[in-house]
Every structure is written in structure tokens, then in C-alpha cells.
Design an enzyme around this catalytic site. Structure first.
Site, mmCIF file in Angstrom:
data_model
loop_
_atom_site.group_PDB
_atom_site.id
_atom_site.type_symbol
_atom_site.label_atom_id
_atom_site.label_comp_id
_atom_site.label_asym_id
_atom_site.label_seq_id
_atom_site.Cartn_x
_atom_site.Cartn_y
_atom_site.Cartn_z
ATOM 1 N N SER A 28 -0.380 -43.321 -67.787
ATOM 2 C CA SER A 28 -0.991 -44.647 -67.678
ATOM 3 C C SER A 28 -2.470 -44.477 -67.397
ATOM 4 O O SER A 28 -3.007 -45.021 -66.443
ATOM 5 C CB SER A 28 -0.299 -45.466 -66.593
ATOM 6 N N HIS B 29 6.032 -45.083 -66.258
ATOM 7 C CA HIS B 29 6.593 -43.775 -65.905
ATOM 8 C C HIS B 29 8.108 -43.719 -66.041
ATOM 9 O O HIS B 29 8.693 -42.655 -65.899
ATOM 10 C CB HIS B 29 6.207 -43.393 -64.476
ATOM 11 N N GLU C 245 4.605 -47.084 -58.862
ATOM 12 C CA GLU C 245 5.032 -46.055 -57.900
ATOM 13 C C GLU C 245 5.204 -46.601 -56.487
ATOM 14 O O GLU C 245 4.391 -47.404 -56.025
ATOM 15 C CB GLU C 245 3.982 -44.928 -57.807
ATOM 16 N N GLU D 191 7.494 -38.307 -62.911
ATOM 17 C CA GLU D 191 6.972 -37.564 -61.767
ATOM 18 C C GLU D 191 8.086 -36.991 -60.892
ATOM 19 O O GLU D 191 7.819 -36.441 -59.831
ATOM 20 C CB GLU D 191 6.069 -38.482 -60.936
ATOM 21 N N ASP E 184 1.617 -47.685 -55.608
ATOM 22 C CA ASP E 184 0.643 -47.693 -56.701
ATOM 23 C C ASP E 184 1.177 -48.591 -57.804
ATOM 24 O O ASP E 184 1.865 -48.130 -58.714
ATOM 25 C CB ASP E 184 0.397 -46.278 -57.249
ATOM 26 N N GLU F 278 -2.645 -48.799 -54.049
ATOM 27 C CA GLU F 278 -3.582 -48.237 -55.039
ATOM 28 C C GLU F 278 -3.536 -49.086 -56.303
ATOM 29 O O GLU F 278 -2.446 -49.483 -56.731
ATOM 30 C CB GLU F 278 -3.128 -46.798 -55.315
ATOM 31 N N ASP G 81 -8.105 -46.324 -58.377
ATOM 32 C CA ASP G 81 -7.788 -45.177 -59.255
ATOM 33 C C ASP G 81 -8.352 -45.480 -60.642
ATOM 34 O O ASP G 81 -9.456 -45.053 -60.979
ATOM 35 C CB ASP G 81 -6.270 -44.951 -59.277
ATOM 36 N N LYS H 25 -8.962 -37.562 -59.478
ATOM 37 C CA LYS H 25 -8.272 -36.775 -60.511
ATOM 38 C C LYS H 25 -9.357 -36.097 -61.356
ATOM 39 O O LYS H 25 -10.091 -36.781 -62.076
ATOM 40 C CB LYS H 25 -7.457 -37.698 -61.414
ATOM 41 N N HIS I 92 -2.086 -35.695 -58.565
ATOM 42 C CA HIS I 92 -1.498 -35.180 -59.808
ATOM 43 C C HIS I 92 -1.646 -36.235 -60.908
ATOM 44 O O HIS I 92 -2.131 -37.344 -60.651
ATOM 45 C CB HIS I 92 -0.022 -34.855 -59.588
ATOM 46 N N LYS J 43 -1.402 -36.681 -53.455
ATOM 47 C CA LYS J 43 -0.315 -37.479 -54.035
ATOM 48 C C LYS J 43 0.332 -36.677 -55.160
ATOM 49 O O LYS J 43 -0.312 -36.358 -56.155
ATOM 50 C CB LYS J 43 -0.909 -38.785 -54.566
HETATM 51 P P1 PGA Z 1 -1.009 -41.465 -64.632
HETATM 52 O O1 PGA Z 1 -0.530 -42.277 -63.368
HETATM 53 O O2 PGA Z 1 -1.418 -40.106 -64.204
HETATM 54 O O3 PGA Z 1 0.173 -41.478 -65.529
HETATM 55 O O4 PGA Z 1 -2.166 -42.210 -65.214
HETATM 56 C C1 PGA Z 1 -0.657 -41.858 -62.072
HETATM 57 C C2 PGA Z 1 -1.424 -42.871 -61.299
HETATM 58 O O5 PGA Z 1 -1.698 -43.980 -61.789
HETATM 59 O O6 PGA Z 1 -1.804 -42.585 -60.173
HETATM 60 ZN ZN ZN Z 2 -2.749 -44.765 -59.925
#
Ligand code: PGA
Ligand code: ZN
Length: 421
Positions: A43, A161, A170, A211, A249, A293, A320, A345, A373, A397
Site C-alpha cells: 500500500s 494486506h 493494521e 505481514e 495503522d 498511523e 507514514d 522507511k 518494515h 514496526k
Molecule cells: P506497505 O504498508 O508497506 O504495504 O505500504 C505498511 C504501512 O502502511 O505501514
Molecule cells: Zn502505514
């Protein structure tokens, strides 16, 4: 000079889910080697550095990575060869100069990052230091002492996911009371294990999403996971809100429509940004939620400061997709009071140096930092854990099961053992 980069080779490797990604191998004049691979998201945010894929439907359904591999071997390697692997700043400056646009469409964020990280690994091996120390020495991050991040473990997932699960992406268990790294990991994972038993008892499936978190298809609402998780916390012998808490999230960019409304299909509700914030306020009052988040969409700049004002005193309000580890977007979020915490990230931005710049800017402004991650194309690379340790990040995370996730918690515990923490 022995630490000069002699050779760079990239290759296509498989990531989780079966689609390929890029791995780079950097060899120094001394023969020392650094290897790194790059994950990508399921995503992914609209404003991230792009994951350059081939788009050839005859290979891996369009998601081959041969273009990115070629870009490393033919475009990046000649530019980086001869540079000192211990001088990560110069290496990253050269990488950025190849494609200075924030989204790295020409060369691919994946191609650039693989080399940036493999150089860091080679530098760490050449200097004889563990990667987290090498990163800390290179960037002077983190202060005098190491404070290791607490785990934030994804325990239920939906959205993109997992099929037929919640709209919100999440639900996570995070450690609130610090008991030391090994016990922190244990606490969060035990809640996950007891949650599995509870789901079974209630007649829900315990299949997992991308995940490794549970993705119960018959779940009744987006709220139900919160009460199930609290019950699992009690079953596992931890006090909700005191020992452990819930992070969410929602990844709201995935369910906000062009009409500006948030569409919660599982609940049969379409909410305005104002109502969405009200919905979260109710959940925060009712459950031990300590973090949300991407509660709002990645371009809903006018609503974010409202949410942060209403919830930011009580919980972590994390950006994020909103901020994508990018200092310009982060600065805007700081200036507008949009959030009080950031998700980091490295592949959202493209180099280690830019990743560290985002962490520094966040920490300088008193924001909490969560290193994360990726949901989809993860690999067994554990660099994000060293990054989090090097910078005294507040949380990491990561999902709870599957090899590419547990290898990261195992690295965290290994670093804790090294440091005697
Ligand atoms: P993604 O989702 O790595 O699939 O984009 C994880 C998140 O949104 O934190
Ligand atoms: Zn996120």
C-alpha cells in the site's frame, strides 16, 4: 585505498509474495563485501520514491526488476566505483545527483537504495564495526547511550494486506512498559500467540496476511479487533494500557474517496474527515490505543492538524504515507502541526543519508520515530533494525511471524545482547 569501491553488481532476487526485488553486492578493493536488498510496499504512498519495475507482462506479471538491476550495473556502478565506502555522505550525494527528483523515476528508488545500503554494509565490514555502530559513527546520531526501540508488532491485518478482512490495514501490539528488549519482544509476541487461540475459540480463521498477522475474514467490524486484542492481552497476563497497548495503522489513503469521504465498507459508513477523527476519539476513549498511523489520507493536509490537536496529547499521531520519509513533507507536517510522530522507511526516499536526515529533523522537533518494515515485498535484510538502534528510534514496526519478519526481531535481540541491554 583499500576501502574504495571496486565493483558493484545487482541481481534480481525474490521478495515475500513471490515477486522480485533488487539486491546489490558492493566489493571493496580489500575484497570486503557488502550486500543489501530493498523491500517495497503493498500500500505504497503516492509520494514515495518509485519502485522501478519492468512492466513486461511476460515476466513475473510485469513486476520483474531487470531494469532496476541494469540501472545499478550500467548507470550507478560507474559513478560510484572508486569512492571510499567509509564516506557514505559522498556516495549518497553521487547517487542523488543521478536522479535528484524526490521520486527517482529515472533510475528507480529501489536501484539507488540497494547501492546506498550495500555501501553502508561494506563500510561497516571494512571498519570492523557492527552496522548500528558504523551508522551512528558516520552520522553522529543517537546521543551518548544506546536506547533500543520497543517492538510494535502487527497482530491483525486487513486493507490491502489481506482479502476480506478489516478496512483498516493494521492493528498492532506495542510495548508500553519497557522491560528490556528480550522481554519486550516476548510480551508483544505472546499477545499475538494468545490472540491466535482466542480467534480460534471464537470460530475465526487464523490465516495470516502479508505481514504474518491474523486476517480473520468473518470479523464483524473495524472495531472488533480492538476488544479481541485487549482480551488476548489479559489472557497472556499483561495489563492493557499499562504493560502493552494497541497501535493502529488504518492506512486511510486506501479508503478515502475522490469525494473526500472515508469509506468503511465493513461498517457500512462513509465518514467526513471530521467524523473520522471523531471515530478515532471514541476508540481512544474506549480502548488502550496509544498510537494511530495514517489515520487520514496522504493529501488531507487540512484535517491532519485537527486530528493532532484533538488526539496528539493522548496518543502518537504518526505520518507514514503523509510524510514518506521526505524532509520537505516532514517540514510541512511540522509547520502545520499535522502529527507528533513519524514512520521511517528507507525505500520511501532512496538513500541512507536522506533517511537519517528525516530522522534527525523529526527528533530535533521532538517527534517520536518508528522505523518500519514494508507490508508486501519484504526481504530477509535486517538493516532497518540497525538503523533504529543507531538512531535511538522509539519503536520498530514489524510483523510477528514468517522468516522475513522474525529475522528482524532476532537481530534486535542480538543487538541487545551485544550491548547488554
Ligand atoms: P506497505 O504498508 O508497506 O504495504 O505500504 C505498511 C504501512 O502502511 O505501514
Ligand atoms: Zn502505514
Amino acid at each position: 585505498m583499500k576501502t574504495q569501491v571496486k565493483e558493484i553488481r545487482a541481481r534480481e532476487i525474490l521478495s515475500t509474495g513471490g515477486f522480485p526485488t533488487v539486491e546489490a553486492v558492493v566489493t571493496l578493493e580489500s575484497g570486503v563485501v557488502g550486500v543489501a536488498s530493498v523491500p517495497y510496499g503493498t500500500s505504497a504512498g503516492k509520494h514515495e520514491a518509485v519502485t522501478l519495475a519492468d512492466g513486461d507482462p511476460r515476466r513475473y506479471r510485469g513486476k520483474g526488476m531487470l531494469k532496476a538491476v541494469r540501472n545499478v550495473n550500467d548507470v550507478i556502478a560507474p559513478k560510484i566505483r572508486g569512492l571510499d565506502a567509509l564516506d557514505q555522505h559522498t556516495i549518497d550525494e553521487h547517487l542523488i545527483s543521478l536522479d535528484p527528483t524526490p521520486q527517482r523515476r529515472d533510475i528507480g528508488g529501489n536501484a539507488i537504495l540497494s547501492v546506498s545500503l550495500a555501501c553502508a554494509r561494506a563500510g561497516s565490514a571494512a571498519s570492523g564495526l557492527p552496522l548500528y555502530r558504523h551508522i551512528r559513527d558516520t552520522y553522529k546520531t543517537g546521543g551518548r547511550d544506546f536506547v533500543l526501540p520497543k517492538p510494535m508488532v502487527v497482530v491483525i491485518e486487513g486493507g490491502r494486506h489481506a482479502d476480506n478482512s478489516t478496512d483498516l490495514q493494521e492493528y498492532l501490539v506495542g510495548v508500553v512498559k519497557d522491560r528490556g528488549t528480550r522481554e519486550n519482544v516476548r510480551a508483544a509476541i505472546e499477545v499475538y500467540l494468545f490472540l491466535g487461540t482466542l480467534l480460534k475459540k471464537k470460530g475465526y480463521s487464523t490465516n495470516v496476511g502479508t505481514e504474518g498477522a491474523y486476517a480473520p475474514t468473518a470479523i464483524k467490524s473495524n472495531e472488533e479487533p480492538l476488544s479481541l486484542i485487549e482480551e488476548a492481552m489479559e489472557d497472556a497476563g499483561y495489563k492493557p494500557g499499562e504493560d502493552v497497548g494497541i497501535a493502529m495503522d488504518p492506512a486511510a489513503s486506501e479508503f478515502v474517496g475522490d469525494d473526500g469521504l472515508y469509506h468503511l465498507a465493513r461498517d457500512g459508513q462513509d465518514l467526513s474527515p471530521e467524523d473520522m477523527i471523531g471515530y478515532y476519539e471514541c476508540l481512544v476513549d474506549k480502548y488502550c490505543v496509544y498510537s494511530i498511523e495514517d489515520g487520514l489520507g496522504e493529501d488531507d493536509w487540512s484535517a491532519w492538524p485537527v486530528m493532532n490537536k484533538r488526539l496528539g496529547e493522548k496518543i502518537m499521531v504518526i505520518g507514514d504515507d503523509l510524510t514518506v520519509t521526505n524532509v520537505d513533507r516532514l517540514q510541512k507536517a511540522i509547520d502545520t502541526g499535522a502529527m507528533n510522530s513519524i514512520l521511517i522507511k528507507p525505500n520511501q526516499v532512496g538513500t541512507l543519508t536522506e533517511t537519517i536526515a528525516a530522522i534527525n529533523l523529526a527528533q530535533y522537533n521532538g517527534l517520536k520515530v518508528v522505523v518500519s518494515h514494508r507490508g508486501g515485498g519484504e526481504t530477509t535484510d535486517t538493516l532497518i533494525i540497525d538503523l533504529a538502534a543507531a538512531t535511538n528510534a522509539d519503536f520498530v514496526k514489524v510483523g510477528p511471524s514468517r522468516g522475513e519478519r522474525v529475522v528482524k526481531y532476532n537481530r534486535l535481540m542480538e543487538i541487545a545482547d551485544d550491548l547488554g541491554l
